[in-house]
Design an enzyme around this catalytic site. Sequence first.
Site, mmCIF file in Angstrom:
data_model
loop_
_atom_site.group_PDB
_atom_site.id
_atom_site.type_symbol
_atom_site.label_atom_id
_atom_site.label_comp_id
_atom_site.label_asym_id
_atom_site.label_seq_id
_atom_site.Cartn_x
_atom_site.Cartn_y
_atom_site.Cartn_z
ATOM 1 N N ILE A 110 -20.940 5.490 12.072
ATOM 2 C CA ILE A 110 -21.579 4.524 11.323
ATOM 3 C C ILE A 110 -21.988 3.285 12.188
ATOM 4 C CG2 ILE A 110 -21.123 3.208 9.140
ATOM 5 C CD1 ILE A 110 -21.088 6.269 8.676
ATOM 6 N N LYS A 111 -23.297 2.835 12.013
ATOM 7 C CA LYS A 111 -23.728 1.878 12.890
ATOM 8 C C LYS A 111 -23.491 0.454 12.016
ATOM 9 C CE LYS A 111 -27.759 2.352 15.625
ATOM 10 N NZ LYS A 111 -29.132 2.851 16.031
ATOM 11 N N ILE A 112 -23.135 -0.260 12.926
ATOM 12 C CA ILE A 112 -22.728 -1.671 12.371
ATOM 13 C C ILE A 112 -23.383 -2.628 13.309
ATOM 14 C CG2 ILE A 112 -21.054 -3.708 11.708
ATOM 15 C CD1 ILE A 112 -19.354 -1.231 10.853
ATOM 16 N N ILE B 264 -25.677 6.838 11.610
ATOM 17 C CA ILE B 264 -26.308 6.155 10.327
ATOM 18 C C ILE B 264 -25.883 4.712 10.130
ATOM 19 C CG2 ILE B 264 -24.842 7.034 8.623
ATOM 20 C CD1 ILE B 264 -27.053 7.625 6.647
#
Length: 370
Positions: free
Chosen positions: A140-142, A109
């Site tokens: 967690i997408k960064i 996400i």
Amino acid sequence: MTGDPLADLSAQGVSLWLDDLSRQRLHSGNLKELIDTQHIVGVTTNPSIFQAALKDGASYQKQLDELAARGASVDDTVREVTTDDVRDACDLFTSIFEKSGHVDGRVSIEVDPRLAHDTQGTIDQALELAKIVDRPNVLIKIPATVAGLPAITKVLAEGVSVNVTLIFSLDRYKAVMEAYIEGLEQAKEAGHNIAEIHSVASFFVSRVDSEIDKRLQAINSPEARALEGEAAIANARLAFQAYEETFAGERWEALAAAGANKQRPLWASTGVKDPKYDDTRYVVELVAPGTVNTAPEKTIEAVADHGVIRGNTIDGTYGQASSVFSSLEALGIDLDDVFAVLETEGVQKFEQAWGELLESVQAELDKHKK
């Protein structure tokens, strides 16, 4: 080879993830079926995917009605809806997560794309999303923007697993791997169990061909035409070479001895944009053990139908891949500009999709205020 290209891909050490998620997929049993029949072992999402999912609002209507009745803001509504889907998908992948030793069974996400150039905002939201989803198999997408790099390190240092997205150039990819290693070192120093921290680096593929082909067509010489469709696969193969070089040597070995996991290269944007190209090329030409390929369902179906898995298609290609880039530079293709344009456009596309998502959700909430 077995005659089942997706099984062959898995046998070569490639993890196939679906680049899509929606409540309809979850509730209809479609995602479960893909896991059972198509060798899918993970899911990635992005703002465009959620925007498309919520366009088909029927699956979300009950929850939107409840949130509107509660007086929830549009941002809170989007956060609750998307994190609920990701949490449910994480639960669906639990058995794969356990069987794979926590390597696969992952669901991603992304932080709000409007934070792409805000380091502290990205850190805060990444940690918040990890808490809200509250599943060990979430990533967690960064984005790998300049502001994103220190955020990646800090979030990893807090023990949170990360999917680094929007990587186009080798230089930025090397900076991403450095950010990962620094994050692990800080996490270890802080007393986290680094064996439980995982990461993938999402290296975008097809968009590189789209941008470079456009420039080659403008040159319109025989040399330029001969290079069309060569850049993206060469770029990804050189990225794999950089990965092999980075996850070796004393610094990495010290972390590996403490249980650290390599940050796997993930081939993203693997749907073919130009119909003149084979629709399986960004899968079958990027086969190597320890990689992930996240693909739209259409591409997965194409590979299942007529993909030819020829074993490892990256090993031994580095010299040829380097010569593609030498030839592009000799023709005057400004690669630094190519990658800068792609990153800017990538952030803008996700910001636009997010804006459209907020607008459509706000419209739903407004219906209940009347």
